[in-house]
Design an enzyme around this catalytic site. Sequence first.
Site, PDB file in Angstrom:
ATOM      1  CE1 TYR A  52      -3.503 -13.031  11.457  1.00 36.02           C
ATOM      2  CE2 TYR A  52      -5.437 -14.403  11.802  1.00 36.02           C
ATOM      3  CZ  TYR A  52      -4.701 -13.275  12.097  1.00 36.02           C
ATOM      4  OH  TYR A  52      -5.154 -12.394  13.032  1.00 36.02           O
ATOM      5  CD  GLU A  54       0.869 -13.206  13.213  1.00 36.42           C
ATOM      6  OE1 GLU A  54       1.657 -13.918  13.866  1.00 36.42           O
ATOM      7  OE2 GLU A  54      -0.190 -12.740  13.669  1.00 36.42           O
ATOM      8  CG  ASP A 198       5.220  11.271   5.655  1.00 36.65           C
ATOM      9  OD1 ASP A 198       4.739  10.841   4.584  1.00 36.65           O
ATOM     10  OD2 ASP A 198       4.534  11.426   6.688  1.00 36.65           O
ATOM     11  CB  THR A 224      -0.322   6.915   2.352  1.00 40.36           C
ATOM     12  OG1 THR A 224      -0.164   8.159   1.688  1.00 40.36           O
ATOM     13  CG2 THR A 224      -0.462   7.139   3.841  1.00 40.36           C
ATOM     14  CE  LYS A 227      -2.305  11.270   2.192  1.00 39.72           C
ATOM     15  NZ  LYS A 227      -1.620  10.323   3.095  1.00 39.72           N
ATOM     16  NE  ARG A 233      -8.572   4.921   2.630  1.00 39.28           N
ATOM     17  CZ  ARG A 233      -8.230   6.212   2.640  1.00 39.28           C
ATOM     18  NH1 ARG A 233      -7.546   6.718   3.638  1.00 39.28           N
ATOM     19  NH2 ARG A 233      -8.595   6.993   1.655  1.00 39.28           N
TER      20      ARG A 233
HETATM   21  N1  DSN Z   1      -4.746  12.731   6.437  1.00 35.65           N
HETATM   22  C1  DSN Z   1      -3.817  12.850   5.342  1.00 35.65           C
HETATM   23  C2  DSN Z   1      -4.068  14.069   4.525  1.00 35.65           C
HETATM   24  O1  DSN Z   1      -5.229  14.334   4.266  1.00 35.65           O
HETATM   25  O2  DSN Z   1      -3.146  14.744   4.128  1.00 35.65           O
HETATM   26  C3  DSN Z   1      -2.424  12.789   5.778  1.00 35.65           C
HETATM   27  O3  DSN Z   1      -2.214  11.539   6.325  1.00 35.65           O
END
Ligand code: DSN
Length: 426
Positions: A52, A54, A198, A224, A227, A233
């Site tokens: 933990y 925080e 984004d 994110t 990707k 993730r």
């Molecule tokens: N769910 C994602 C995608 O597949 O593009 C976006 O967050």
Amino acid sequence: MMRDLKQRDPAIHSVVKNELARQQKGLELIASENYVSRAVMQTMGSVLTNKYSEGYPGKRYYGGNEHVDVSEQLAIDRAKKLFGAEHANVQPHAGSQANMEAYFSLLNLGDKILGMDLAHGGHLTHGSQVNFSGKFYKFVNYGVDKETMRLDMDEIRKIAIREKPRLILSGFSAYPRKLDFREFQEIAHEVGAYHMADMAHIAGPCAVGLHQNPVPFCDVVTTTTHKTLRGPRGALILSKIEDRLRPDDKKNLARKIDSAVFPGMQGGPLDHVIAAKAVAFGEALQPEFESYQSQVLKNAKVLADTLMNNGLKLVSDGTDNHLMLVDLTKTGHGGKKVEKALDEVFIFTNKNMIPFDERSPFNPSGIRLGTPALTTRGMKDDEMRKIGIWLSRVIQKPDDTYLKMKVKAEVLELCREFPIYEGLGE
Ligand code: DSN
């Protein structure tokens, strides 16, 4: 590697083993997925999950953080270096949280945001009525031009002048063309709005200069990490230090972002994931990452050309990035049926709305495809041509059982030639 799990919980052991086999024997064309390195995976499966912490490095609400302070600081420093950012927060658990935390830092509830229509390639967190974003903020949308299927920056400028949003949001989850973040910035400055990008889908090419990097042109950038960036993730928020529109606030923008993440929205950070982000950012700083991203884009072009040469229509007639949208309208089949037929031959894709779609989101007129995962697997132009032909055939004849049997055998053979995670399930 999975001996203990097998003994302790055979049911979950089977799930992991079956999922590993599915990933090994199938072609992953979901544009938002990728395969992390073993180093990233080992870090996620480490003792760091027990901690933990925080707070932030050097300022925690628990003792014993001397080691996770090091990994979090490394993740921050590497993220800043990768994108040339003034400030980085590496704690967001996911892209949706990162967007929520960014909105909370910049806006008051009810403020107006101009973002891309979900049906034209935007994301749920860009104002969908079923999402927190559409409930907490007043969204107005821009979309693509009906003829070109591309964004029309003059039109976006007109909407911004008319609507006077407090925030202009650039970024997408299903748009196959490049974005000009500088133009978005100019519009935002003209109307006195913040500019947030984004970049979840294109963080990888942005990191290596194969797509314009939004960081210099934005107040805040979210992404994110799993990707094209090929990390665990999770998510990341990059920002300027100063708040351009509220310079006199007690807290500057960097501090507002940090407080919105913790204690605003989240409690304990996922230290095992943050350390894995540090590993992934370290990998992305290596020269090989640039060649990887360049091959992702090349593979997407070859795949797109093969699909179009074999009778399929793509939204905007091609791609400039890692993804493409097949317009199924003329095939007479819905996305639901096509996605299922492709699943049957171990080609994994997702059904997707296309701009001006007349079908519903549950059975839309599009299939979204992307090349980040296959490229990680080592596949290049020749494989893209083969896969493009298989895709075209199954998409046009999703009911042809004999065809599907033949394509499935060829897919299995190709996957054996490009193994992933060998020995991992033992
Ligand atoms: N769910 C994602 C995608 O597949 O593009 C976006 O967050």
